[in-house]
Design a protein around this motif. Structure first.
Motif, PDB file in Angstrom:
ATOM      1  N   CYS A   3      17.939   5.844  46.658  1.00  0.00           N
ATOM      2  CA  CYS A   3      16.483   5.814  46.819  1.00  0.00           C
ATOM      3  C   CYS A   3      16.015   4.373  46.811  1.00  0.00           C
ATOM      4  CB  CYS A   3      15.816   6.574  45.685  1.00  0.00           C
ATOM      5  SG  CYS A   3      14.026   6.356  45.659  1.00  0.00           S
ATOM      6  N   CYS A   6      13.594   3.895  43.410  1.00  0.00           N
ATOM      7  CA  CYS A   6      14.103   3.965  42.031  1.00  0.00           C
ATOM      8  C   CYS A   6      15.620   3.806  41.938  1.00  0.00           C
ATOM      9  CB  CYS A   6      13.657   5.274  41.378  1.00  0.00           C
ATOM     10  SG  CYS A   6      14.587   6.714  41.911  1.00  0.00           S
ATOM     11  N   SER A   8      17.968   5.889  42.633  1.00  0.00           N
ATOM     12  CA  SER A   8      18.698   7.122  42.362  1.00  0.00           C
ATOM     13  C   SER A   8      19.552   7.539  43.563  1.00  0.00           C
ATOM     14  CB  SER A   8      17.695   8.234  42.044  1.00  0.00           C
ATOM     15  OG  SER A   8      18.306   9.496  42.151  1.00  0.00           O
ATOM     16  N   CYS A  46      13.839  12.004  47.264  1.00  0.00           N
ATOM     17  CA  CYS A  46      14.451  11.609  45.997  1.00  0.00           C
ATOM     18  C   CYS A  46      13.943  12.561  44.920  1.00  0.00           C
ATOM     19  CB  CYS A  46      14.069  10.165  45.637  1.00  0.00           C
ATOM     20  SG  CYS A  46      14.626   9.713  43.975  1.00  0.00           S
ATOM     21  N   CYS A  49      12.188  10.298  41.773  1.00  0.00           N
ATOM     22  CA  CYS A  49      10.844   9.691  41.865  1.00  0.00           C
ATOM     23  C   CYS A  49       9.965  10.379  42.913  1.00  0.00           C
ATOM     24  CB  CYS A  49      10.938   8.196  42.156  1.00  0.00           C
ATOM     25  SG  CYS A  49      11.372   7.799  43.856  1.00  0.00           S
TER      26      CYS A  49
HETATM   27 ZN   LIG Z   1      13.646   7.610  43.838  1.00  0.00          ZN
END
Ligand SMILES: [Zn+2]
Length: 408
Positions: A3, A6, A8, A46, A49
């Motif tokens: 992501c 963030c 991720s 994602c 987030c």
């Molecule tokens: Zn994210």
């Protein structure tokens, strides 16, 4: 894939639209005989987030160095910009306004008219030149923290920083947001207009998914994106442009007040629509497939009955639709556009010729498929002459509609 907001790795599929060329790379007559690159167009969410995003397969530099989109070709968009300037002057009385991605000066021309100092920051050489011709001071740059700081040092901090229709177009959302923070005065305002993922999902606006749009915002994910660069969301307005957008009003975090009730209200609507969890996105891909089937059924049937179909408009989003549906010139002979840059060129991927709008009155087609459906009211009036020969307008989104137009 990580992501971009963030970091991720928990990215879940929302809709897979196959592979298409970048939607603004219109082909010249010579390029039609050459190979063309396509890139996967697969929207993911994602789950940490909630930022909906495409991988950064193309760079903004590839798209924007010579950009074909001149904002001033849309009358309603220029009016919308003037209304915005009038309202902001009333609200905060700015002494210095900076617009990022200022395009051809469609907005800042109204700031210049009022005698307020301003600066446009526009990466496209050809579009920025058109702004300077209108008397709008314009810097040819991409916004980064460094550019933002350099502008602040040379011109001073801005009371108002405007960024319309660009917050989706930048893969480095954190760097861009830091750039906005560098431009704005510590007690100033940042105003961002960007398409709202809520209406995209609710109204089946899947053609607005294209490589140049790297991310798609709910107010919830926009809040996180703003925070990544030191800005806090204070207020939000729902605006009708591009089929449904949000205007995010933010201030530097250290000086921002509490978010308004309107922020809470829009967040509540998003939550009710299920968009604050993955499950809320599940039906979207099925509805997208339905839009494609209905449009193709209509076009194949019209062709079988010997009816003529042409397009109106050659917007970027039209190319997502045409490519995803697999529409070629046997189903839609050509399209037209008001932008002379596109005349004599061909749509990317589907290679449909683009002609001047006058061609429609010459050929008197049975159907005109309107690709910029977001300008429906404006275009229904503009195209009323199609009714003179019994022609009909076709709108593919949110669902297929065939509209009789009254002879004017
Ligand atoms: Zn994210």
């Amino acid at each position: 894939m990580n992501c971009r907001l963030c970091g991720s790795t928990n990215l879940a599929s929302v809709v897979d639209l196959g592979a298409t060329p970048p939607c603004e790379l219109f082909l010249s007559a010579e390029q039609v005989d050459q190979p063309e690159m396509t890139y996967p167009l697969h929207l993911r969410l994602c789950t940490d987030c909630l930022l909906a995003q495409l991988p950064p397969l193309i760079t903004p530099e590839e798209t924007f160095t010579e950009y074909a989109y001149f904002s001033s070709y849309s009358d309603s968009w220029v009016r919308h910009a003037k209304d915005f300037v009038d309202a902001q002057v009333e609200r905060i009385d700015p002494k210095f306004v900076v617009e990022v991605a200022s395009n051809d000066g469609y907005l800042l021309q109204h700031v210049v008219e009022r005698g307020i100092r301003c600066l446009g920051i526009e990466p496209s050489v050809n579009v920025g030149a058109a702004a300077r011709d209108k008397g709008v001071p314009t810097l040819t740059e991409f916004l980064s923290p460094r550019t933002g700081q350099a502008v602040r040092e040379e011109h001073g901090p801005a009371d108002l920083v405007v960024a319309n229709n660009v917050y989706a177009h930048i893969p480095d959302v954190v760097g861009f947001t830091r750039g906005l923070r560098a431009l704005v005065a510590d007690d100033g305002w940042v105003s961002i207009e960007v398409q709202h993922l809520l209406t995209l999902i609710e109204q089946n606006q899947y053609d607005t998914i294209y490589h140049e749009h790297f991310q798609y915002y709910t107010v919830a994910s926009a809040q996180k994106a703003l925070a990544s660069g030191g800005l806090s969301l204070v207020d939000v307005e729902l605006v009708p442009t591009h089929g449904g957008s949000i205007r995010l009003l933010a201030q530097p975090t250290e000086n921002a007040g509490e978010p308004t009730q309107r922020v809470a209200d829009v967040l509540a609507r998003e939550k009710a629509a299920g968009l604050h969890e993955l499950a809320g996105y599940a039906e979207f891909a099925r509805r997208v497939a339905g839009v494609r089937r209905d449009l193709l059924r209509f076009l194949v049937d019209a062709a079988a009955r010997g009816r003529s179909v042409v397009g109106y408009g050659a917007p970027g989003k039209g190319n997502t639709l045409l490519n995803h549906c697999g529409i070629r010139s046997d189903l839609m002979a050509y399209t037209v556009d008001r932008n002379p840059y596109k005349h004599g060129r061909f749509t990317p991927g589907t290679r449909i010729p683009i002609l001047p709008p006058e061609q429609i009155a010459v050929d008197r087609p049975d159907y005109v498929l309107v690709l910029p459906w977001n300008l429906r009211a404006e275009l229904t009036a503009q195209l009323s002459y199609v009714g003179e020969w019994g022609g009909k307008l076709v709108f593919p989104i949110p669902h297929l509609e065939i509209v009789e137009v009254k002879k004017s």
